[in-house]
Scaffold this motif. Sequence first.
Motif, mmCIF file in Angstrom:
data_model
loop_
_atom_site.group_PDB
_atom_site.id
_atom_site.type_symbol
_atom_site.label_atom_id
_atom_site.label_comp_id
_atom_site.label_asym_id
_atom_site.label_seq_id
_atom_site.Cartn_x
_atom_site.Cartn_y
_atom_site.Cartn_z
ATOM 1 N N PHE A 48 0.880 -1.198 0.079
ATOM 2 C CA PHE A 48 -0.026 0.148 -0.084
ATOM 3 C C PHE A 48 0.781 1.199 -0.011
ATOM 4 C CE2 PHE A 48 -3.137 -3.153 2.114
ATOM 5 C CZ PHE A 48 -4.104 -3.216 0.994
ATOM 6 N N ASP A 50 2.136 3.579 -1.706
ATOM 7 C CA ASP A 50 1.940 4.308 -3.037
ATOM 8 C C ASP A 50 2.831 5.458 -3.311
ATOM 9 O OD1 ASP A 50 1.140 4.274 -5.599
ATOM 10 O OD2 ASP A 50 -0.893 5.248 -5.076
ATOM 11 N N ASP A 52 3.487 8.255 -5.354
ATOM 12 C CA ASP A 52 3.059 9.339 -6.019
ATOM 13 C C ASP A 52 4.028 9.979 -7.081
ATOM 14 O OD1 ASP A 52 0.390 8.846 -5.725
ATOM 15 O OD2 ASP A 52 0.250 10.120 -3.829
ATOM 16 N N ASP A 131 -2.541 6.701 -17.974
ATOM 17 C CA ASP A 131 -1.117 6.320 -17.831
ATOM 18 C C ASP A 131 -0.603 5.125 -17.901
ATOM 19 O OD1 ASP A 131 -1.247 5.295 -15.371
ATOM 20 O OD2 ASP A 131 -0.561 7.042 -14.384
ATOM 21 N N SER A 133 0.163 2.997 -15.567
ATOM 22 C CA SER A 133 -0.375 2.363 -14.391
ATOM 23 C C SER A 133 0.380 1.013 -14.283
ATOM 24 C CB SER A 133 -1.888 1.834 -14.872
ATOM 25 O OG SER A 133 -2.806 2.679 -15.242
ATOM 26 N N ASP A 186 -2.102 -1.362 -12.370
ATOM 27 C CA ASP A 186 -2.980 -0.552 -11.206
ATOM 28 C C ASP A 186 -4.499 -0.370 -11.838
ATOM 29 O OD1 ASP A 186 -1.660 -0.981 -9.059
ATOM 30 O OD2 ASP A 186 -0.320 0.706 -9.896
ATOM 31 N N LYS A 220 -4.674 2.673 -2.890
ATOM 32 C CA LYS A 220 -5.174 3.966 -1.939
ATOM 33 C C LYS A 220 -5.955 3.583 -0.945
ATOM 34 C CE LYS A 220 -5.859 7.576 -3.287
ATOM 35 N NZ LYS A 220 -6.311 8.925 -3.640
ATOM 36 N N ASP B 131 -9.751 1.685 3.701
ATOM 37 C CA ASP B 131 -10.983 2.649 4.060
ATOM 38 C C ASP B 131 -12.156 2.640 3.266
ATOM 39 O OD1 ASP B 131 -10.560 3.512 1.470
ATOM 40 O OD2 ASP B 131 -9.057 5.212 1.961
ATOM 41 N N ALA B 218 -9.158 3.373 -13.606
ATOM 42 C CA ALA B 218 -8.777 4.013 -12.384
ATOM 43 C C ALA B 218 -8.666 5.428 -12.240
ATOM 44 C CB ALA B 218 -7.402 3.363 -11.637
ATOM 45 N N LYS B 220 -6.663 7.291 -10.764
ATOM 46 C CA LYS B 220 -5.366 7.741 -10.676
ATOM 47 C C LYS B 220 -4.644 7.530 -12.171
ATOM 48 C CE LYS B 220 -2.276 7.370 -8.069
ATOM 49 N NZ LYS B 220 -1.152 7.511 -7.086
ATOM 50 N N SER B 221 -5.301 6.998 -12.921
ATOM 51 C CA SER B 221 -4.531 6.772 -14.221
ATOM 52 C C SER B 221 -4.808 7.665 -15.452
ATOM 53 C CB SER B 221 -4.483 5.262 -14.647
ATOM 54 O OG SER B 221 -5.836 4.958 -15.132
ATOM 55 N N GLY B 222 -5.771 8.385 -15.050
ATOM 56 C CA GLY B 222 -6.304 9.411 -16.181
ATOM 57 C C GLY B 222 -5.994 10.785 -15.475
#
Lengths: 421, 421
Positions: A48, A50, A52, A131, A133, A186, A220, B131, B218, B220-222
């Motif tokens: 976990f 991550d 960034d 991206d 990923s 991901d 995340k 979470d 996801a 995060k990937s865009g």
Amino acid sequence: MKSKTNDLWKKEISRRDMLKISGVGILGATAALSGVGSAARAIGFDFFDDDDTADNKIDFYGKHQPGIATPPPSHVYFASLSVLIHSESELRDLFKDWTPIADRLMNGEMLEGPVGNARPPADTGESSGLDASNLTLTFGAGPSLFEKLGIKHKKPDELADLPHFPGDQIDPAYSGGDLCIQACADDPQVAFHAVRNLVRAASGKVRLKWTQAGFLPARKSGKPGETPRNLFAFKDGSVNTDPSNDKEMNKVVWVRPGDSAGWLTNGTFLAVRRIQMHLETWDRTALKDQEKTFGRHRDSGAPLGKKKEFDSVDLEEKDISGNPVIPADSHMALARQAKESIFRRGYSYSDGLVAETGAYDAGLLFISFQKHPKQFIAIQNALGRADKLNEYITHRGSALFACFPGIRKGGYIGESLFASI
Amino acid sequence: MKSKTNDLWKKEISRRDMLKISGVGILGATAALSGVGSAARAIGFDFFDDDDTADNKIDFYGKHQPGIATPPPSHVYFASLSVLIHSESELRDLFKDWTPIADRLMNGEMLEGPVGNARPPADTGESSGLDASNLTLTFGAGPSLFEKLGIKHKKPDELADLPHFPGDQIDPAYSGGDLCIQACADDPQVAFHAVRNLVRAASGKVRLKWTQAGFLPARKSGKPGETPRNLFAFKDGSVNTDPSNDKEMNKVVWVRPGDSAGWLTNGTFLAVRRIQMHLETWDRTALKDQEKTFGRHRDSGAPLGKKKEFDSVDLEEKDISGNPVIPADSHMALARQAKESIFRRGYSYSDGLVAETGAYDAGLLFISFQKHPKQFIAIQNALGRADKLNEYITHRGSALFACFPGIRKGGYIGESLFASI
């Protein structure tokens, strides 16, 4: 291989104590001893954590293929393929075609081809704007490939269909294959896109035999340092071969010169099992029986009788009645009997319901890497005979592939296999 | 409802120009006119605008149920249930049981129950340590529920099985249901966990009839501001009803007093369709034919003949040969003929291969919300008759549910349905 991602492993490991245990069972909460003093760590240790700042790209080229020692992203799309070609040279041409495509995909780039709106697009396009990923693509060859192409003399003897294990209920619809592509990312859309475009680029040369999508908890949503849980809620991967330890990886995972066919040096064997987990039965089982089944406490992940996930395992320890604290038929105790190590990368799956029963069609897409299939076979034989866990799981799919060594820049996938053409 | 998430919508909308168009087609790249001057925006507008400061929790309680006007997280686990109970009071008891569970789940909390390792754990546990992941739970009632419980007089007339549409090949294994739970979350493990624990808590009272997992790219990937693409690579959701516009939501989505059965006020109707997309055929189709099928350019998402995704649509425009720039049988042109609006929340799915054909079992889990099923029916009838897209898709699953109004604090799911018991 000096990829960014392997550096990530090393950074992680430097922050934590190494554990003096090694090897894993099939559902990952157990460990098999591979010898005194060997070191292992949790594959999920920093699952976990991550980063960034990273560009979410993993190197396609290197000594070993990506997707093996690189940390597992949150999603897998695993594809088993049948070849429609008949010769070694056609396979070589296919791999030469695939190499720049795989490199582009792992860089998060769209595929290029002849331009013009009178043609189908070069790239199916659903990952446009996304991206890389952390996409990895890992290629392997199944035993049937060598027969189909008339190159049985090149097949390593140990590359054979996995044996029938006690309790197996293998469905041909999820078994075997001439080639495999393991796509991990991901983003599930990125993983699916990669397989779709590789298969499309090989139209008429391969067709899909079976595929399986899988997931881990999203990076995340968990906390750094926690090991992800499987669908039985047990921490999966508390112990595993240490991908940052070259000595250990050479001992457990990477084929070394003299270990197998020469072309497989720096490659490995991939065993994949589609394991249905009977969640409804599990969910009716008392916590203490769940814990005795794995040999660990559910919430902490600690070995039974211990407090913390990474506390050492003592199979000799007895309770006040003289019974073993960790039952002899627990998943952990049995997996250790095999005295073999593997390196695992498991994903959960959830595919709706089983038509006949209405039960969840959910479980584990078990994937392990090892330098010889006997490592996996020994562990699975030990588990298949007596594992308490077998009341709660059924192996439904099975395949074995020899994963080629890494691809050198300027080279192509599986190059060493064709050295003598 | 004044949830954090609705505020997010409002923040987003304030940063962008509103569009003077409204309504959507089934695959989302099209728009139906619901009247002059109505305003709409892209549901995916800020799909990728990930707010790292948020606590990833969405309010369970409010005027409307969550999971409708709240932004779609990356994963869905949709469950259709059969009830095993026979009376309205048993259903009320079930909903009373579910209410605090749903609240805990959406808060990312483990379920509590009698303690002790001689019992099964109160929570199945696989989301432990994760979470809330923006989990939303949305509950609805299918037409068959009212007959089974002997309360047909409470069933709104318009809550009936969706009609057979041209081209439908509906599989009962993905159709109908007495109740539904739509679980959306940024983590597939969290969404699955929620349904599993709700069904488990209702053991003997409900059983799963069918389920479907789905995904969006996801977050995060865009890139922020981009609309996610479907598996045909077209931007999905360029236009949609604007969830931040109360007037528009009241017109299109929310049942108002007098619109339907009184108990459904502030609720809505959920239509769900499992639409297989024939990716292999699509991938062999020329780009210009793909674009004529949708009525949009693939890469930019712009209406044909225009430059940008949100440029206005002009169905009257002709090319130099006098032919419509946007073909009359395109998905966009046909969907607009229906002159109805819906509010859609679609997810892609990828479930391995179709056993009989070896084709991808992949496509769209289409979900739309509307205050009256006729809105969806009118659009789907228009599409079913002539849509060019029908060469590339097959509707395999279908269901309609009446989604209860929001749950007030101290109240329970579906409370208004039981007002007269």
